[in-house]
Design a protein around this motif. Structure first.
Motif, PDB file in Angstrom:
ATOM      1  N   GLY A  96      19.153 -12.085 -74.577  1.00 36.45           N
ATOM      2  CA  GLY A  96      20.369 -12.995 -73.976  1.00 36.45           C
ATOM      3  C   GLY A  96      20.890 -12.471 -72.721  1.00 36.45           C
ATOM      4  N   GLY A  97      20.230 -11.351 -72.131  1.00 36.27           N
ATOM      5  CA  GLY A  97      20.610 -10.638 -70.739  1.00 36.27           C
ATOM      6  C   GLY A  97      20.006 -11.854 -69.609  1.00 36.27           C
ATOM      7  N   VAL A  98      20.346 -11.258 -68.400  1.00 31.63           N
ATOM      8  CA  VAL A  98      19.686 -12.155 -67.167  1.00 31.63           C
ATOM      9  C   VAL A  98      18.728 -11.416 -66.380  1.00 31.63           C
ATOM     10  CG1 VAL A  98      21.692 -13.809 -67.383  1.00 31.63           C
ATOM     11  CG2 VAL A  98      21.828 -11.538 -66.103  1.00 31.63           C
ATOM     12  N   ASP A  99      17.940 -12.344 -65.483  1.00 28.98           N
ATOM     13  CA  ASP A  99      16.729 -11.933 -64.786  1.00 28.98           C
ATOM     14  C   ASP A  99      17.611 -10.831 -63.638  1.00 28.98           C
ATOM     15  OD1 ASP A  99      18.344 -14.009 -63.604  1.00 28.98           O
ATOM     16  OD2 ASP A  99      16.767 -15.221 -63.258  1.00 28.98           O
ATOM     17  N   LEU A 100      19.024 -11.366 -63.429  1.00 30.22           N
ATOM     18  CA  LEU A 100      19.517 -10.738 -62.299  1.00 30.22           C
ATOM     19  C   LEU A 100      19.640  -9.150 -62.377  1.00 30.22           C
ATOM     20  CD1 LEU A 100      20.702 -12.216 -59.685  1.00 30.22           C
ATOM     21  CD2 LEU A 100      22.794 -12.288 -60.994  1.00 30.22           C
ATOM     22  N   TYR A 101      19.897  -8.680 -63.617  1.00 25.96           N
ATOM     23  CA  TYR A 101      19.868  -7.182 -63.955  1.00 25.96           C
ATOM     24  C   TYR A 101      18.506  -6.961 -64.300  1.00 25.96           C
ATOM     25  CZ  TYR A 101      22.129  -8.134 -68.371  1.00 25.96           C
ATOM     26  OH  TYR A 101      22.433  -8.622 -69.650  1.00 25.96           O
ATOM     27  N   ALA A 102      17.594  -7.403 -65.202  1.00 26.57           N
ATOM     28  CA  ALA A 102      16.466  -7.189 -65.697  1.00 26.57           C
ATOM     29  C   ALA A 102      15.313  -6.974 -64.578  1.00 26.57           C
ATOM     30  CB  ALA A 102      15.932  -8.225 -66.554  1.00 26.57           C
ATOM     31  N   ASP A 103      15.304  -7.751 -63.500  1.00 27.32           N
ATOM     32  CA  ASP A 103      14.282  -7.696 -62.587  1.00 27.32           C
ATOM     33  C   ASP A 103      14.310  -6.402 -61.956  1.00 27.32           C
ATOM     34  OD1 ASP A 103      13.540 -10.207 -63.312  1.00 27.32           O
ATOM     35  OD2 ASP A 103      14.165 -11.420 -61.529  1.00 27.32           O
ATOM     36  N   PRO A 104      15.465  -6.092 -61.393  1.00 24.56           N
ATOM     37  CA  PRO A 104      15.725  -4.551 -60.721  1.00 24.56           C
ATOM     38  C   PRO A 104      15.281  -3.379 -61.765  1.00 24.56           C
ATOM     39  CG  PRO A 104      17.712  -5.741 -60.587  1.00 24.56           C
ATOM     40  CD  PRO A 104      16.690  -6.648 -61.267  1.00 24.56           C
ATOM     41  N   PHE A 105      15.643  -3.695 -62.950  1.00 23.22           N
ATOM     42  CA  PHE A 105      15.403  -2.663 -63.908  1.00 23.22           C
ATOM     43  C   PHE A 105      13.832  -2.417 -64.120  1.00 23.22           C
ATOM     44  CE2 PHE A 105      14.367  -1.256 -68.444  1.00 23.22           C
ATOM     45  CZ  PHE A 105      14.826  -0.085 -68.362  1.00 23.22           C
ATOM     46  N   PHE A 106      12.976  -3.579 -64.279  1.00 21.53           N
ATOM     47  CA  PHE A 106      11.582  -3.485 -64.282  1.00 21.53           C
ATOM     48  C   PHE A 106      10.890  -2.825 -63.088  1.00 21.53           C
ATOM     49  CE2 PHE A 106      12.695  -6.327 -67.808  1.00 21.53           C
ATOM     50  CZ  PHE A 106      12.458  -5.483 -68.897  1.00 21.53           C
ATOM     51  N   LYS A 107      11.696  -3.405 -61.762  1.00 20.61           N
ATOM     52  CA  LYS A 107      10.956  -2.935 -60.727  1.00 20.61           C
ATOM     53  C   LYS A 107      11.191  -1.176 -60.611  1.00 20.61           C
ATOM     54  CE  LYS A 107      10.977  -4.321 -55.921  1.00 20.61           C
ATOM     55  NZ  LYS A 107      11.911  -4.898 -54.964  1.00 20.61           N
ATOM     56  N   LYS A 108      12.501  -0.852 -60.948  1.00 22.18           N
ATOM     57  CA  LYS A 108      12.786   0.488 -60.833  1.00 22.18           C
ATOM     58  C   LYS A 108      11.653   1.342 -61.755  1.00 22.18           C
ATOM     59  CE  LYS A 108      16.225   3.936 -62.360  1.00 22.18           C
ATOM     60  NZ  LYS A 108      17.601   3.739 -63.019  1.00 22.18           N
ATOM     61  N   HIS A 109      11.362   0.957 -63.008  1.00 25.23           N
ATOM     62  CA  HIS A 109      10.586   1.595 -63.805  1.00 25.23           C
ATOM     63  C   HIS A 109       9.006   1.227 -63.661  1.00 25.23           C
ATOM     64  CE1 HIS A 109      13.736   3.556 -65.778  1.00 25.23           C
ATOM     65  NE2 HIS A 109      14.369   2.296 -65.884  1.00 25.23           N
ATOM     66  N   GLY A 110       8.819   0.380 -62.877  1.00 22.09           N
ATOM     67  CA  GLY A 110       7.344   0.061 -62.736  1.00 22.09           C
ATOM     68  C   GLY A 110       6.421  -0.335 -63.828  1.00 22.09           C
ATOM     69  N   VAL A 111       7.230  -1.478 -64.407  1.00 24.30           N
ATOM     70  CA  VAL A 111       6.532  -1.852 -65.831  1.00 24.30           C
ATOM     71  C   VAL A 111       6.522  -3.332 -65.646  1.00 24.30           C
ATOM     72  CG1 VAL A 111       6.305  -0.002 -67.278  1.00 24.30           C
ATOM     73  CG2 VAL A 111       8.166  -1.460 -67.358  1.00 24.30           C
ATOM     74  N   LYS A 112       5.564  -4.142 -66.171  1.00 28.54           N
ATOM     75  CA  LYS A 112       5.598  -5.553 -66.347  1.00 28.54           C
ATOM     76  C   LYS A 112       5.354  -6.042 -67.673  1.00 28.54           C
ATOM     77  CE  LYS A 112       4.628  -7.733 -61.979  1.00 28.54           C
ATOM     78  NZ  LYS A 112       4.064  -6.754 -60.906  1.00 28.54           N
ATOM     79  N   VAL A 113       6.228  -6.722 -68.241  1.00 29.56           N
ATOM     80  CA  VAL A 113       6.174  -6.928 -69.855  1.00 29.56           C
ATOM     81  C   VAL A 113       6.500  -8.336 -69.735  1.00 29.56           C
ATOM     82  CG1 VAL A 113       7.176  -6.717 -71.941  1.00 29.56           C
ATOM     83  CG2 VAL A 113       7.028  -4.606 -70.474  1.00 29.56           C
ATOM     84  N   ARG A 114       5.884  -9.296 -70.546  1.00 23.39           N
ATOM     85  CA  ARG A 114       6.060 -10.489 -70.908  1.00 23.39           C
ATOM     86  C   ARG A 114       7.630 -10.574 -71.619  1.00 23.39           C
ATOM     87  NH1 ARG A 114       3.820 -15.059 -75.008  1.00 23.39           N
ATOM     88  NH2 ARG A 114       4.521 -16.942 -73.579  1.00 23.39           N
ATOM     89  N   SER A 115       8.281 -11.392 -70.812  1.00 25.28           N
ATOM     90  CA  SER A 115       9.769 -11.391 -71.219  1.00 25.28           C
ATOM     91  C   SER A 115      10.617 -12.845 -71.039  1.00 25.28           C
ATOM     92  CB  SER A 115      10.388 -10.182 -70.418  1.00 25.28           C
ATOM     93  OG  SER A 115      10.172 -10.385 -69.220  1.00 25.28           O
ATOM     94  N   PHE A 116      11.508 -12.907 -71.686  1.00 26.41           N
ATOM     95  CA  PHE A 116      12.576 -14.163 -71.900  1.00 26.41           C
ATOM     96  C   PHE A 116      13.829 -13.446 -71.766  1.00 26.41           C
ATOM     97  CE2 PHE A 116       8.861 -14.722 -74.690  1.00 26.41           C
ATOM     98  CZ  PHE A 116       8.616 -16.039 -74.285  1.00 26.41           C
ATOM     99  N   PHE A 117      14.480 -13.927 -70.496  1.00 26.41           N
ATOM    100  CA  PHE A 117      15.823 -13.754 -70.002  1.00 26.41           C
ATOM    101  C   PHE A 117      16.328 -15.019 -69.630  1.00 26.41           C
ATOM    102  CE2 PHE A 117      13.907  -9.528 -69.742  1.00 26.41           C
ATOM    103  CZ  PHE A 117      15.141  -8.552 -69.911  1.00 26.41           C
ATOM    104  N   GLY A 118      17.891 -14.868 -69.868  1.00 27.08           N
ATOM    105  CA  GLY A 118      18.600 -16.110 -68.973  1.00 27.08           C
ATOM    106  C   GLY A 118      18.375 -15.929 -67.394  1.00 27.08           C
ATOM    107  N   LYS A 119      18.561 -17.063 -66.792  1.00 35.12           N
ATOM    108  CA  LYS A 119      18.366 -17.357 -65.606  1.00 35.12           C
ATOM    109  C   LYS A 119      19.717 -17.311 -64.936  1.00 35.12           C
ATOM    110  CE  LYS A 119      13.848 -18.942 -65.003  1.00 35.12           C
ATOM    111  NZ  LYS A 119      13.620 -17.828 -65.600  1.00 35.12           N
ATOM    112  N   ALA A 120      20.123 -16.527 -63.873  1.00 34.50           N
ATOM    113  CA  ALA A 120      21.482 -16.535 -63.387  1.00 34.50           C
ATOM    114  C   ALA A 120      21.497 -17.131 -61.710  1.00 34.50           C
ATOM    115  CB  ALA A 120      21.928 -15.083 -63.329  1.00 34.50           C
ATOM    116  N   LYS A 121      22.652 -17.832 -61.481  1.00 30.02           N
ATOM    117  CA  LYS A 121      22.696 -18.299 -60.149  1.00 30.02           C
ATOM    118  C   LYS A 121      23.911 -17.839 -59.662  1.00 30.02           C
ATOM    119  CE  LYS A 121      22.325 -22.688 -57.788  1.00 30.02           C
ATOM    120  NZ  LYS A 121      21.675 -22.050 -56.620  1.00 30.02           N
ATOM    121  N   VAL A 122      23.835 -17.153 -58.525  1.00 31.26           N
ATOM    122  CA  VAL A 122      25.012 -16.387 -57.962  1.00 31.26           C
ATOM    123  C   VAL A 122      25.881 -17.642 -57.157  1.00 31.26           C
ATOM    124  CG1 VAL A 122      25.842 -14.867 -56.253  1.00 31.26           C
ATOM    125  CG2 VAL A 122      24.074 -14.336 -57.815  1.00 31.26           C
ATOM    126  N   LEU A 123      27.032 -17.794 -57.593  1.00 33.16           N
ATOM    127  CA  LEU A 123      27.805 -18.814 -56.794  1.00 33.16           C
ATOM    128  C   LEU A 123      28.954 -18.352 -56.046  1.00 33.16           C
ATOM    129  CD1 LEU A 123      28.057 -21.298 -59.752  1.00 33.16           C
ATOM    130  CD2 LEU A 123      26.256 -21.529 -58.098  1.00 33.16           C
TER     131      LEU A 123
END
Ligand SMILES: [Mg+2]
Length: 210
Positions: A96-123
């Motif tokens: 139920g989390g969002v791509d906005l914090y998941a993407d930098p997390f996976f990037k930091k840990h250097g892993v790619k996993v199939r995932s479903f996250f909410g999409k966040a748009k910064v307004l």
């Protein structure tokens, strides 16, 4: 029998703390009482997230830097993801989390996993969250459906979670690793679950039972 597959929650499961809650508290966009109330079995996490972040004026860069500095992965997570990849164990994350914090997390840990996250748009006024993968279902049923789907495909499924919205999925899984509120709920309801301290035990479990 095709062997094992794995489904995991993200916040508070792959990370040691719920990233959404931690962000909202850290920057003063929510308070402990409101967050505690969001963990009722009656509350839809996705509704809480949309509401809580709607007034959170945080930029993409602030969130990414918060993730790099403050968010810690549960021990063994990276090795678990690499093990799954090498051993051909399908592994996916339903959150139920969002791509906005998941993407930098996976990037930091250097892993790619199939995932479903909410999409966040910064307004300018806050963050707008949507969950395209939910369609007409709710998050808790969606997580359960990912477990059923793999079971129907002939896999035995390990599930990892920590929250009330993980309960339906846990009830369907063949092996459960639970932390926090989920562990307590599983015990109350007679759902067999091992405490999730690190992901390392799950690697050993899958190896032993394959
Ligand atoms: Mg969670």
């Amino acid at each position: 029998m095709k062997g094992w597959a794995a489904v995991s929650d993200f916040d508070g499961t792959i990370t040691l703390r719920d990233v959404g809650d931690h962000l909202l508290l850290h920057y003063g966009f929510s308070d402990k009482k409101t967050i505690e109330a969001s963990y009722s079995l009656k509350v839809r996490v996705e509704d809480f997230m949309k509401r809580a972040f709607s007034g959170a004026t945080l930029s993409e860069e602030v969130i990414a830097s918060f993730v790099r500095k403050k968010v810690r992965a549960r021990p063994g997570f990276r090795d678990f993801a690499l093990f799954c990849e090498a051993a051909g164990v399908p592994f996916e994350i339903a959150s139920g989390g969002v791509d906005l914090y998941a993407d930098p997390f996976f990037k930091k840990h250097g892993v790619k996993v199939r995932s479903f996250f909410g999409k966040a748009k910064v307004l300018r006024t806050g963050i707008r969250i949507s969950y395209p993968f939910l369609k007409s279902t709710d998050l808790s049923s969606f997580k359960a459906s990912r477990v059923s789907r793999l079971k129907n495909a002939g896999y035995r499924v390990v599930f990892f979670g920590d929250g009330p919205n993980d309960l339906k999925a846990a009830a369907l899984a063949d092996k459960v690793y639970a932390a926090g509120r989920l562990l307590k709920l599983c015990r109350e309801r007679g759902i067999e679950a091992s405490p999730l301290a690190s992901f390392t035990r799950a690697v050993n479990f899958i190896k032993r039972n394959s």
